[in-house]
Write an enzyme that holds these catalytic residues in place. Structure first.
Site, PDB file in Angstrom:
ATOM      1  N   ASP A 182      79.580  61.102 -66.975  1.00  0.00           N
ATOM      2  CA  ASP A 182      79.441  60.252 -68.160  1.00  0.00           C
ATOM      3  C   ASP A 182      78.866  58.883 -67.796  1.00  0.00           C
ATOM      4  O   ASP A 182      78.614  58.064 -68.682  1.00  0.00           O
ATOM      5  CB  ASP A 182      80.786  60.086 -68.877  1.00  0.00           C
ATOM      6  CG  ASP A 182      81.881  59.575 -67.961  1.00  0.00           C
ATOM      7  OD1 ASP A 182      82.232  60.300 -67.010  1.00  0.00           O
ATOM      8  OD2 ASP A 182      82.389  58.466 -68.184  1.00  0.00           O
TER       9      ASP A 182
ATOM     10  N   ASP B 135      77.264  51.033 -66.305  1.00  0.00           N
ATOM     11  CA  ASP B 135      78.703  50.893 -66.061  1.00  0.00           C
ATOM     12  C   ASP B 135      79.022  50.388 -64.654  1.00  0.00           C
ATOM     13  O   ASP B 135      79.303  51.158 -63.746  1.00  0.00           O
ATOM     14  CB  ASP B 135      79.440  52.199 -66.355  1.00  0.00           C
ATOM     15  CG  ASP B 135      79.615  52.413 -67.850  1.00  0.00           C
ATOM     16  OD1 ASP B 135      79.486  51.435 -68.596  1.00  0.00           O
ATOM     17  OD2 ASP B 135      79.874  53.548 -68.265  1.00  0.00           O
TER      18      ASP B 135
END
Length: 488
Positions: free
Chosen positions: A254, A264
């Site tokens: 993800d 991220d």
């Protein structure tokens, strides 16, 4: 539907309306005292956003998800993912919102996405908030990556919320506003596949092609071409990480984008002393995402992407698997080519008359040299530029055993390295871990000056400047083992 910001920029909800199966309409939690900590005015201008508006109360509402422009549809995106190798069929934006898509002055679409805006239906028991330190870390490191020429999400702003959040200790809360070509992930396709909806999977793939890899649309087999494009983008991306000594820390599926952008920045860090086993995540007990494992993990993640795409690759599953394996098989060669070319650039060895065997030997030997002696990775390559001009003292000083360096350098020097190329390739400044921690601690205590100084250095990384000597130096001996945290 769209909403005009200051009458100049359109924020639309295309993804929200096209993929209701993958999104839940949501808004940010109230922020009692929003305060702008840092605003990327250059990026705002590139996006056509009014800087004065972003600094206003309404603008801060947009940057925290509490003010929704008329016609916009903020959503929490749904996706699945393999986290540390274990599959979770329902993850999603547990503390994030896709506010919508911005079309810049050049016509390019960008997602406007918030992180730390509060709980969503995907929060899975978390509070949905983010601490100031991790959000400033992502701002700092993502902008440094951009300055290094590495594809990445970009940081637009960090806004303190005026709330206190609970981690090990009470911490000030903040929201990060970031932009990207897209926030589609391998996990987005895994989520669609898990629902067994081939029509949804096809629509998602068509969306990815149109938005991110338009060349695939005219290919004989568009969905295979999409997979090939993502394989190529990720091979290039991870090679670039490895070349600058960047360790992502959480390479779950993800966290792998379809665009090929880094996303991220949680427990991430840049290596100090060269160590293939370098690992900075506090939660990676087995070292799954250590520096040396990043290419292997990228290939593994791409295999999971291929599994999700199988129904689109061929009606016959066995044939689809064969197609996927054939395409995936190109990853290692593409990665190796990108890494080798990049390493030759770092060593200044790109002249047409440089023989491949000799250059390959020099590259292989320098990695062994760095590993054996644990030399500071960034300092070594930057100082090597001076050695290419005949001044070996700066780089030799990094070695306790100078004879080992001298033996390697004799073969390297004989190849005629290009010092100017090396200066353009090897940064003087990266977000060094001890300086990052110093800046974040000061910022959390209310002093943004160290953060601003470090940000200034790492966003102009190749130009050495007086007064920034400590930003070019390795970690002090007493800094000790470094660990970072995901911030949730």
């Amino acid at each position: 539907m769209s909403a005009a910001l200051q009458g100049t920029v359109v924020l639309n909800g295309h993804f929200a309306h096209e993929f209701p199966e993958l999104s839940i309409a949501w808004t940010g939690e109230p922020t009692p005292e929003p305060t702008l900590l840092v605003l990327n005015t250059r990026l705002a201008s590139e996006l056509g956003l009014d800087v004065d508006f972003l600094r206003s109360a309404e603008g801060l509402g947009l940057l925290t998800g509490t003010t929704v422009p008329e016609g916009a549809t903020p959503v929490a995106q749904g996706y699945a993912g393999h986290q540390f190798g274990s599959y979770s069929p329902r993850l999603g934006d547990g503390r994030a919102l896709l506010m919508g898509e911005l079309r810049g002055p050049d016509g390019t679409l960008h997602d406007l996405h918030l992180k730390g805006s509060g709980r969503t239906p995907f929060s899975r028991g978390g509070d949905g908030r983010a601490a100031m330190g991790p959000m400033l870390r992502e701002y700092l490191v993502s902008e440094a990556m951009n300055a290094l020429g590495i594809p990445t999400t970009r940081a637009l702003a960090v806004v303190a919320t005026g709330t206190t959040i609970r981690r090990d200790t009470p911490l000030p809360g903040a929201v990060l506003a970031r932009v990207a070509s897209s926030h589609l992930r391998v996990g987005s396709f895994q989520y669609a596949r898990a629902h067994g909806d081939v029509d949804l999977l096809r629509r998602l793939a068509d969306h990815a092609i149109a938005r991110l890899h338009p060349g695939a649309a005219t290919a004989e087999h568009p969905y295979r071409a999409l997979f090939d494009a993502v394989v190529a983008a990720q091979a290039q991306l991870v090679a670039q990480w490895m070349l600058v000594g960047f360790v992502h820390g959480v390479m779950n599926t993800d966290n792998m984008t379809i665009s090929g952008e880094t996303i991220d920045y949680g427990p991430c860090a840049f290596m100090d002393g060269f160590d293939p086993a370098a690992l900075y995540s506090s939660i990676d007990a087995e070292g799954r995402y250590a520096y040396r494992n990043q290419p292997v993990i990228a290939e593994w993640n791409l295999a999971r992407f291929a599994e999700a795409l199988l129904p689109l690759l061929d009606d016959d599953e066995d044939q689809a698997v064969e197609v996927a394996m054939s395409s995936l098989g190109s990853f290692r060669d593409q990665y190796s080519s990108a890494w080798s070319a990049g390493m030759r650039g770092k060593l200044g060895l790109v002249a047409a008359d440089v023989g491949a065997p000799e250059a390959n030997t020099v590259v292989d030997d320098v990695i062994a040299l760095l590993q054996q002696h644990g030399v500071d990775y960034t300092s070594f390559f930057r100082r090597l530029g001076a050695a290419a001009r005949g001044n070996n003292s700066p780089v030799r000083s990094l070695f306790a055993d100078t004879a080992a360096y001298d033996a390697w350098a004799a073969g390297w020097t004989a190849l005629g390295p290009d010092a100017d190329l090396m200066d353009r390739t090897n940064p003087a400044y990266i977000p060094r871990n001890h300086l990052v921690e110093e800046a974040l601690a000061a910022a959390t205590a209310g002093d943004m000056e160290p953060f601003g100084e470090l940000l200034d250095a790492v966003t102009d990384p190749y130009r050495e400047r007086p007064g920034l000597e400590r930003h070019a130096a390795g970690a002090p001996e007493d800094f000790g083992p470094y660990r970072t945290y995901c911030g949730t």
